[in-house]
Design an enzyme around this catalytic site. Sequence first.
Site, PDB file in Angstrom:
ATOM      1  N   GLU A  31       1.048  -1.224   0.016  1.00 57.44           N
ATOM      2  CA  GLU A  31       0.047   0.104   0.013  1.00 57.44           C
ATOM      3  C   GLU A  31       0.819   1.230   0.043  1.00 57.44           C
ATOM      4  OE1 GLU A  31      -1.659   3.238   1.253  1.00 57.44           O
ATOM      5  OE2 GLU A  31      -2.327   2.221   3.040  1.00 57.44           O
ATOM      6  N   CYS A  68      -1.898   8.737   3.199  1.00 60.30           N
ATOM      7  CA  CYS A  68      -1.782   8.197   1.989  1.00 60.30           C
ATOM      8  C   CYS A  68      -2.808   8.586   0.989  1.00 60.30           C
ATOM      9  CB  CYS A  68      -1.067   6.984   2.011  1.00 60.30           C
ATOM     10  SG  CYS A  68      -2.323   5.898   2.670  1.00 60.30           S
TER      11      CYS A  68
END
Length: 497
Positions: free
Chosen positions: A265, A298
């Site tokens: 990720e 993020c």
Amino acid sequence: MADHLEVAQLYVDGKFVDGRAPAFAVEDPATAEEFAHCPAASPDQFDEAVAAARRSFDAGVWASVPVPERVKVLAAMADELDGMRDDLLRTVVRETGTPVRIAGLMQVDMALEQARQLPALLATLPEWEHNELPLEAHIAGPTGRDVLTSVRRYEPCGVVAAITPYNFPLQPAVWKVFAALAAGCSVILRPSPLTPLSVLAFGVAADRAGLPPGVLAVVPEPGAEGAELLTSDPRVDCVSFTGSTAVGRRIAAQAAPTVKRLVLELGGKSVQLYLPDAVRNVAAGVGTVFASHAGQACSAQSRVLVPADALDAAVEQACAVARAMPVGDPQDPATVVGPLISAAQHDRVTGLVDDAVRAGARLAAGGRRPAHLPRGHYLEPTVLVVDDNANPIAQQEAFGPVVSIHGYRDLDEAVAIANDSQYGLSGGVYSADVRAGLDVARRIRSGTVLVNRPSANAYTPMGGIKQSGIGRERGVAGLREYQEIQHLVLGPLDSAG
């Protein structure tokens, strides 16, 4: 009362052990001062952790435990973490700089909730399923009367190296550790050197809950030598990493010779795309970026796209909220925007802002250290106006309290701008007409696209496409990442061959 969790040892092979590398300092980003030291694992202790994980998995001491019993142990582990909730909150505020008014929900409570939900979700999934064969494929043998059974069985993928980020130390650790343990894997947890203290609680919780020896190790380190050992060691079957795309590329290269399973990720440069009927909501959307751990998320929607004829109004809204956001001490309940994690990150973000201006962006608000905060790694909430999606601020992940605003002529151009990125992690579309918003969202190439509101919990998958990553965290898809599929075919002996 201590202002942070105090765990002075590593957790390896079911025991608390002293680190054999020098302890390393942990800095409070609000003051730029060291406030604690973390025990550090030496390379040989990483090797011992991998050996114990391999041994525990191959012996089946956890993998062979029925799922309902595994879930009970993990529920007890979640209870132990919940009992440390206040210590975890104080620790996360100190080591991440997340304001206390936000950290309780975003950093701690969501993690504790998902620690219960992920194993419970796995318990609802089938451990095997019939393959979707046509009827005639079930018939075999010379007489055509023998019946074959073809099933797929889900089994744990093996030893998992879980490498977690600094910005949200608890949530990704929960997604990786509790999902992999629920699946029956053995796990080595290596936290970020910038925020390792709260993650040490996982060893305490595992020990108190009775997790068998070797099934979980918690091994902090100040550098990357141990992480590199984990990503290249042939005894490790899967690497689950959350962090930057640059580091993700290196991990993929290190894992390639042993063809490990990867869950990555990585970075993002997400849009918040406003249809004409929703421009009035720009202030709220921009404020969410600033308030989300000073943009250190993020999935932060840091690229704001608005109709060109509404650009000035959108910029005015964004600047107003940037100037109104309380920036300061994370311990102050009034603070909404805290510091960046380190001096290096502060320099990187301010350098990116300078690069953006040199490339033609207009600095509409912020971009400097707040005058009332002479120490700590603070940056004012910053608004940049761009007219070219090639500008560095439109292409590079800032990971700070910075948004860019860009006008579009029509929705086709808006979608083209949104998709003109190496990243594809998340994004948002905003419209009073939900159907119109959905139509646009379906055209955006991203692992997640939100229409008007977020929804992130243990039941929803998180992950990217393009250079935002491989695989998924959370949800059924995230649980299955830690399982292999075994195809089993059963039939009568006399039909063989």
